[in-house]
Write a protein that holds these residues in place. Sequence first.
Motif, PDB file in Angstrom:
ATOM      1  N   UNK A 239       0.859  -1.184   0.000  1.00 40.55           N
ATOM      2  CA  UNK A 239       0.000   0.000   0.000  1.00 40.55           C
ATOM      3  C   UNK A 239       0.895   1.234   0.000  1.00 40.55           C
ATOM      4  N   UNK A 240       0.688   2.089  -0.973  1.00 39.68           N
ATOM      5  CA  UNK A 240       1.480   3.312  -1.110  1.00 39.68           C
ATOM      6  C   UNK A 240       0.567   4.400  -1.669  1.00 39.68           C
ATOM      7  N   UNK A 241       1.152   5.533  -2.100  1.00 34.71           N
ATOM      8  CA  UNK A 241       0.267   6.581  -2.581  1.00 34.71           C
ATOM      9  C   UNK A 241       0.965   7.775  -3.186  1.00 34.71           C
ATOM     10  N   UNK A 242       0.237   8.888  -3.234  1.00 32.29           N
ATOM     11  CA  UNK A 242       0.674  10.100  -3.928  1.00 32.29           C
ATOM     12  C   UNK A 242       2.064  10.584  -3.516  1.00 32.29           C
ATOM     13  N   UNK A 243       2.410  10.653  -2.219  1.00 33.80           N
ATOM     14  CA  UNK A 243       3.748  11.145  -1.881  1.00 33.80           C
ATOM     15  C   UNK A 243       4.874  10.346  -2.522  1.00 33.80           C
ATOM     16  N   UNK A 244       4.638   9.067  -2.798  1.00 38.21           N
ATOM     17  CA  UNK A 244       5.680   8.257  -3.436  1.00 38.21           C
ATOM     18  C   UNK A 244       5.966   8.741  -4.849  1.00 38.21           C
ATOM     19  N   UNK A 245       4.939   9.243  -5.542  1.00 39.50           N
ATOM     20  CA  UNK A 245       5.165   9.778  -6.888  1.00 39.50           C
ATOM     21  C   UNK A 245       6.083  10.993  -6.831  1.00 39.50           C
ATOM     22  N   UNK A 246       5.775  11.909  -5.906  1.00 41.96           N
ATOM     23  CA  UNK A 246       6.585  13.119  -5.787  1.00 41.96           C
ATOM     24  C   UNK A 246       8.001  12.788  -5.335  1.00 41.96           C
ATOM     25  N   UNK A 247       8.132  11.832  -4.406  1.00 41.45           N
ATOM     26  CA  UNK A 247       9.457  11.461  -3.929  1.00 41.45           C
ATOM     27  C   UNK A 247      10.301  10.897  -5.061  1.00 41.45           C
ATOM     28  N   UNK A 248       9.678  10.094  -5.912  1.00 39.07           N
ATOM     29  CA  UNK A 248      10.405   9.518  -7.042  1.00 39.07           C
ATOM     30  C   UNK A 248      10.891  10.612  -7.982  1.00 39.07           C
ATOM     31  N   UNK A 249      10.055  11.598  -8.227  1.00 46.09           N
ATOM     32  CA  UNK A 249      10.445  12.689  -9.132  1.00 46.09           C
ATOM     33  C   UNK A 249      11.566  13.525  -8.522  1.00 46.09           C
TER      34      UNK A 249
END
Length: 302
Positions: free
Chosen positions: A71-81
């Motif tokens: 289970x993960x979410x939106x902050x992971x997208x920003x962290x990856x970028x």
Amino acid sequence: MRRRLFLAGGLGVAACLAGCGTERYVPGARRPYTIRAGGERWRPVTRAFVGAVREAGFPVTGPGQAVRLTVTGLPALAAAELNDGQTLVETATPLARLAGEVEVVLVPADSRFRTFDDFGAHLLARPGQTPLAGGPLGDPDHLLFGLIAKGVGADTRQVDYTGYPNSAEAATALFAGRAAAVVGTLADWRAHIDQKRVRVLAVSCAKRFPGLDAPSLLESGVRVDFANWCAVVGPAAMPEEVHAPAVGMCEEVTGSTAWRRVCRTGGWLPIPLAGEEFVQWLASEVRRTKAVMRDLGLLGAR
């Protein structure tokens, strides 16, 4: 724009998923699942999801011959970028969106901004003189302020935003006059709202939120429908005989009364979306996240 206290969440997700596809899966109508949180922030919703999965009749076990989900979410997208990493679309198999936290735009109870229109007009005219606060740089709070600034026509590069590690520190800044407005989750700010220490100018969801006397951003003329969402993903390159049942399980669970009940208890909005529709939505969310981060000056042109 001031950049302070960048504490990106979700950095462990890719590492977790990287070695999670090597199990031998046991065939069967009700495959066992191992479900873990991809970071501390996801533990409450993961516990709730595990409970709903079990209530639906799917076995949840420890590591072993089980389908491993995260289970993960939106902050992971920003962290990856921010860390020039790969997105969830590239490092995992997206299965289903689960729920979202409603965000609220808040000002002190005695603020001169009586309405969102008052605040939006000031942000448009003086983006660099409208101090804003919320979670760490690149977190959903920051992204939402970027979308709001763009929505009202303000220069997002001039936005004066300070990130704090938690809502308590953001509240201290707000009440001390170091921020004119903050964004945060409704759950984090509910006590201050109930005590009438703050006023909600707008909610981030598409419609007014029950129990809050505040318009949505859409109602306020800002074309933004936003939630700090979470989702469940599987390891990269899931074989179809494992992927299809996992999607089916997610659809069954997120469509159940049990899931709606635990979301209501946890203060989350159930926003189920599974399979290929979720994959397409996630790709659009990746694009939106990249765009607003570029607008805020967090990313270069690439």
